[in-house]
Design an enzyme around this catalytic site. Structure first.
Site, PDB file in Angstrom:
ATOM      1  N   GLU A   5       0.793  -1.237   0.000  1.00 29.68           N
ATOM      2  CA  GLU A   5       0.000   0.000   0.000  1.00 29.68           C
ATOM      3  C   GLU A   5       0.824   1.284   0.000  1.00 29.68           C
ATOM      4  OE1 GLU A   5      -2.730  -0.384   3.291  1.00 29.68           O
ATOM      5  OE2 GLU A   5      -3.816  -2.015   2.344  1.00 29.68           O
TER       6      GLU A   5
ATOM      7  N   ASN B 290       2.155  -5.220  -3.150  1.00 35.17           N
ATOM      8  CA  ASN B 290       0.739  -5.509  -2.914  1.00 35.17           C
ATOM      9  C   ASN B 290      -0.024  -4.209  -2.649  1.00 35.17           C
ATOM     10  OD1 ASN B 290      -1.257  -7.713  -2.338  1.00 35.17           O
ATOM     11  ND2 ASN B 290      -1.255  -6.878  -0.255  1.00 35.17           N
TER      12      ASN B 290
ATOM     13  N   HIS C  98     -10.358  -5.841  -2.573  1.00 36.57           N
ATOM     14  CA  HIS C  98     -11.449  -5.598  -1.618  1.00 36.57           C
ATOM     15  C   HIS C  98     -12.506  -4.780  -2.361  1.00 36.57           C
ATOM     16  CE1 HIS C  98      -9.138  -7.121   1.730  1.00 36.57           C
ATOM     17  NE2 HIS C  98      -8.145  -6.299   1.456  1.00 36.57           N
TER      18      HIS C  98
ATOM     19  N   GLU D 104      -6.328 -10.649  -1.486  1.00 40.00           N
ATOM     20  CA  GLU D 104      -7.172 -10.415  -0.297  1.00 40.00           C
ATOM     21  C   GLU D 104      -8.639 -10.286  -0.690  1.00 40.00           C
ATOM     22  OE1 GLU D 104      -5.657  -7.133   2.052  1.00 40.00           O
ATOM     23  OE2 GLU D 104      -3.577  -7.733   1.715  1.00 40.00           O
TER      24      GLU D 104
ATOM     25  N   ASP E  26     -12.369  -9.976  -1.185  1.00 41.76           N
ATOM     26  CA  ASP E  26     -13.700 -10.008  -0.568  1.00 41.76           C
ATOM     27  C   ASP E  26     -14.567  -9.036  -1.357  1.00 41.76           C
ATOM     28  OD1 ASP E  26     -12.793  -7.535   0.569  1.00 41.76           O
ATOM     29  OD2 ASP E  26     -12.471  -8.441   2.525  1.00 41.76           O
TER      30      ASP E  26
HETATM   31  C1  XIL Z   1      -6.671  -6.153   7.993  1.00 43.30           C
HETATM   32  C2  XIL Z   1      -7.099  -7.310   8.885  1.00 43.30           C
HETATM   33  O1  XIL Z   1      -8.020  -8.111   8.178  1.00 43.30           O
HETATM   34  C3  XIL Z   1      -7.718  -6.784  10.156  1.00 43.30           C
HETATM   35  O2  XIL Z   1      -7.938  -7.840  11.073  1.00 43.30           O
HETATM   36  C4  XIL Z   1      -6.815  -5.732  10.795  1.00 43.30           C
HETATM   37  O3  XIL Z   1      -7.475  -5.153  11.904  1.00 43.30           O
HETATM   38  C5  XIL Z   1      -6.419  -4.648   9.817  1.00 43.30           C
HETATM   39  O4  XIL Z   1      -5.831  -5.256   8.673  1.00 43.30           O
HETATM   40  N1  XIL Z   1      -5.087  -4.518   3.443  1.00 43.30           N
HETATM   41  C6  XIL Z   1      -4.134  -5.397   3.925  1.00 43.30           C
HETATM   42  C7  XIL Z   1      -4.470  -6.296   5.054  1.00 43.30           C
HETATM   43  O5  XIL Z   1      -3.054  -5.515   3.350  1.00 43.30           O
HETATM   44  O6  XIL Z   1      -3.360  -6.537   5.877  1.00 43.30           O
HETATM   45  C8  XIL Z   1      -5.596  -5.715   5.886  1.00 43.30           C
HETATM   46  O7  XIL Z   1      -5.959  -6.680   6.886  1.00 43.30           O
HETATM   47  C9  XIL Z   1      -6.769  -5.344   5.010  1.00 43.30           C
HETATM   48  C10 XIL Z   1      -6.385  -4.304   4.015  1.00 43.30           C
END
Ligand code: XIL
Length: 299
Positions: free
Chosen positions: A127, A169, A206, A235, A237
């Protein structure tokens, strides 16, 4: 095939899941995670605050709980994540300049040495780009150490574990028309041209009403792969878990030979960091949602 992991393996890919150490005592959770997935990412346990809570004192207890569970259950492990503006321990938040740059490199060395030879892909940097239309880097203490902090992280990572694929990432980089996507593309192209070691790009994916899935995601994956890096959905969702969008994401990965696999960010909706979006593949009681079947049929 009857599980997501086995279905993905038919095309040489994985279907992974984010695992939280504190869920490993939940029998329903464990049985689904063990059965359905063949790759694991630690949801929080390999992050900076978890692995180096005090400067120079590494702690791999929770990380190893996830790692050992994964390996004992026959899964590969993605490492997440080594250099990030978020979930930094307090001592790191207060550092700047050359001290922070050195601390970042020491952290990469410490964590990657512990898992040397055991991690298939590492999210080395997470990020680093800003949201919105600027295409700029995100402001952070790491960015303020100098624009070359990302390549410094990747060079340190290559030396620390030459066997791991090294990934960049990020989120909101799936839509090819977004400025953030173009900025990340320019960075990866520059790294490949100059020989900075980078092997893969992770697309967090996401998806929600503010950052929706767009069918040009496949173009994005193809364009990055054409730069000579692997790609992965890291990741996933999706707000509301629409079956058609889940199937589209899987089909986009399958359409790109350099797409290594797909990871969903949790097992059941109740395990999600955005549980109010009900974005995952399993209901809270552990039964399969329609999106599960759509993904299995697409694989
Ligand atoms: C999130 C986790 O799912 C949570 O449990 C935590 O509180 C915060 O981080 N991007 C990422 C992940 O790279 O590490 C994040 O995970 C979600 C967004």
């Amino acid at each position: 095939e009857s599980t997501l992991g086995a279905a993905a393996a038919q095309s040489g890919r994985y279907f992974g899941v984010a695992v939280a150490a504190n869920r490993l005592s939940d029998a329903t959770y464990v049985s689904i995670a063990a059965r359905e997935f063949n790759s694991v990412t630690a949801e929080n346990e390999m992050k900076i605050d978890a692995t180096q809570p005090q400067r120079g004192q590494f702690n791999f207890q929770a990380a190893d709980r996830v790692y050992n569970w994964a390996v004992q259950n026959g899964k590969e492990v993605r490492g997440h994540t080594l250099a990030w503006h978020s979930q930094q321990p307090g001592w790191m938040q207060s550092l700047s300049g050359s001290a922070l740059r050195q601390a970042m490199i020491d952290h990469i060395n410490g964590v990657m040495s512990h898992y040397r030879g055991k991690i298939t892909q590492w999210d080395v940097v997470n990020e680093a780009f800003a949201d919105g239309s600027s295409g700029a880097r995100r402001d952070s203490n790491l960015q303020r150490t100098g624009n070359d902090w990302i390549e410094a992280a990747f060079r340190a990572a290559r030396a620390a574990d030459p066997s791991a694929k090294l990934c960049y990432n990020d989120y909101n980089v799936e839509d090819w028309t977004w400025a953030k996507t173009q900025a990340m593309y320019a960075m990866v192209r520059d790294f490949k041209q100059r020989g900075v070691p980078i092997d893969c790009v992770g697309f967090q994916s996401h998806f929600n009403s503010g950052s929706p899935y767009n069918s040009n995601f496949r173009t994005t994956l193809q364009n990055f792969a054409a730069l000579g890096v692997d790609v992965a959905v890291t990741e996933l969702d999706i707000q509301g878990a629409p079956s058609s969008t889940y199937a589209s994401v899987v089909n986009d990965c399958l359409a790109v030979s350099r797409c290594l696999g797909v990871t969903v960010w949790g097992v059941r909706d109740s395990d999600s960091w955005r549980s109010e979006h009900t974005p995952l593949l399993f209901y809270n009681d552990g039964s399969k949602k329609p999106a599960y079947t759509a993904v299995l049929n697409a694989l």
